[in-house]
Design an enzyme around this catalytic site. Structure first.
Site, mmCIF file in Angstrom:
data_model
loop_
_atom_site.group_PDB
_atom_site.id
_atom_site.type_symbol
_atom_site.label_atom_id
_atom_site.label_comp_id
_atom_site.label_asym_id
_atom_site.label_seq_id
_atom_site.Cartn_x
_atom_site.Cartn_y
_atom_site.Cartn_z
ATOM 1 N N ASP A 79 43.269 -80.878 42.955
ATOM 2 C CA ASP A 79 41.698 -81.501 43.453
ATOM 3 C C ASP A 79 40.510 -80.746 43.167
ATOM 4 O OD1 ASP A 79 40.637 -83.727 44.465
ATOM 5 O OD2 ASP A 79 40.788 -83.103 46.609
ATOM 6 N N HIS A 80 39.568 -81.087 42.745
ATOM 7 C CA HIS A 80 38.289 -80.530 42.253
ATOM 8 C C HIS A 80 38.631 -79.294 41.821
ATOM 9 C CE1 HIS A 80 35.697 -83.486 44.518
ATOM 10 N NE2 HIS A 80 36.749 -83.608 45.547
ATOM 11 N N HIS A 180 32.460 -86.837 51.400
ATOM 12 C CA HIS A 180 33.585 -85.886 51.772
ATOM 13 C C HIS A 180 33.333 -85.274 53.419
ATOM 14 C CE1 HIS A 180 33.957 -85.010 47.486
ATOM 15 N NE2 HIS A 180 35.148 -85.382 47.707
ATOM 16 N N GLY A 181 34.272 -85.271 54.064
ATOM 17 C CA GLY A 181 34.009 -84.789 55.393
ATOM 18 C C GLY A 181 33.773 -86.006 56.421
ATOM 19 N N HIS A 208 36.915 -90.699 46.271
ATOM 20 C CA HIS A 208 37.036 -89.572 47.161
ATOM 21 C C HIS A 208 36.375 -89.906 48.461
ATOM 22 C CE1 HIS A 208 38.268 -86.377 44.179
ATOM 23 N NE2 HIS A 208 38.253 -87.394 43.465
ATOM 24 N N GLY A 209 36.640 -89.235 49.464
ATOM 25 C CA GLY A 209 36.158 -89.257 50.738
ATOM 26 C C GLY A 209 36.642 -90.599 51.461
ATOM 27 N N SER A 211 38.850 -90.958 53.971
ATOM 28 C CA SER A 211 38.970 -90.809 55.556
ATOM 29 C C SER A 211 37.628 -91.403 56.105
ATOM 30 C CB SER A 211 39.267 -89.535 55.903
ATOM 31 O OG SER A 211 40.570 -88.891 55.227
HETATM 32 ZN ZN ZN Z 1 36.781 -85.230 46.748
#
Ligand code: ZN
Length: 282
Positions: A79-80, A180-181, A208-209, A211
């Site tokens: 990832d990344h 993200h976060g 992505h992101g 959550s």
């Molecule tokens: Zn990501």
């Protein structure tokens, strides 16, 4: 069984579902995620940051060994990946796929660096994900309204199509309103933009992101062309909740805490497998 994520995602794209991509850090989290995939008969893409485990060669052996003994298809994607060296280490460690994230660089530089690693990865059958537009981090900016996404820059469909053609990349992470976060509110996803990207870009799309994005938002995005959903924070939340629900933590002993953490991870991932629509697709 151990497979590249590319074939899994191409099938998901054709059939209109998504494959969950949980973040793993060690043997316990790998086993917890695979338990969820086997319970739901779902394919899975494990994702892992380069620095999350101190020894990528050892971690690669652990993941590939466990995945090879598994009945459902499992891919492992770095990832990344931030540098040329990180990508090559992941390939050497046995990862089936790599993400080459150069989304904060200018377009031409992003193309040049991704193209170089696509050539290397494809020579040994490893798939490549890149990112165009930029999925930022929530701590980069205010998002109380649910409108903001920190430093994110939305993906432009025509540019994304050119990017795929120029680089030869297998899958593309797009920026459509997630970050993200932890979010302060529920993010507002750009579904019209996602529809355009699905029509314009010839490879499977990644979000992505995941959550905190909300079940309804995610379920809709998964039906509209998102084929890989990255999830990290919600799994950790599930694990901590399963642990802290116990009364006598200090009397328990550390070794009894691992199964509880794993149980929280597994249950949260099973929920996301349902959201993604990948149950029964192994
Ligand atoms: Zn990501």
């Amino acid at each position: 069984m151990l497979v590249s994520m590319v074939g899994l995602m191409q099938k998901a794209r054709q059939e209109g579902y998504c494959i969950p991509a949980p973040a793993v850090e060690n043997e316990h989290t790998v086993r917890a995620c695979i338990a969820a995939a086997e319970a739901k008969n779902s394919p899975l893409i494990l994702i892992s940051l380069f620095k999350v485990n101190p020894d990528i060669m050892m971690f690669g052996r652990i993941i590939t060994d466990i995945a090879l003994r598994t009945r459902v298809p499992i891919a492992i994607c770095q990832d990344h990946g931030a540098t040329y060296e990180e990508a090559v280490w992941a390939i050497r460690a046995g990862y089936t796929d790599i993400m080459v994230d150069r989304s904060s660089l200018p377009y031409e530089e992003n193309v040049a660096q991704v193209k170089e690693l696509v050539k290397i990865a494809h020579a040994v059958g490893v798939g490549v994900e890149a990112e165009l537009g930029h999925v930022g981090t929530n701590s980069d900016g205010p998002d109380d309204s649910g409108e903001g996404t920190g430093s994110s820059v939305f993906t432009v469909p025509a540019e994304a199509a050119s990017f795929v053609a120029e680089t030869g990349v297998d899958t593309l992470a797009v920026s459509i309103g997630t970050a993200h976060g932890p979010y302060k509110g529920t993010p507002k996803l750009q579904f019209d933009l996602l529809r355009q990207l699905r029509e314009t870009v010839p490879v499977p799309l990644v979000l992505h992101g995941g959550s905190g994005t909300g079940d309804e938002n995610l379920s809709r995005a998964c039906k509209m062309g998102i084929c890989k959903l990255n999830i990290s924070n919600d799994l950790k939340r599930g694990a901590i909740a399963a642990l802290t629900a116990q009364d006598n933590l200090m009397g328990m002993g550390a070794y009894k805490m691992y199964p509880l953490l794993a149980q929280g991870y597994t249950q949260t991932l099973e929920h996301y497998i349902d959201i993604c629509g990948s149950a029964g697709k192994a």
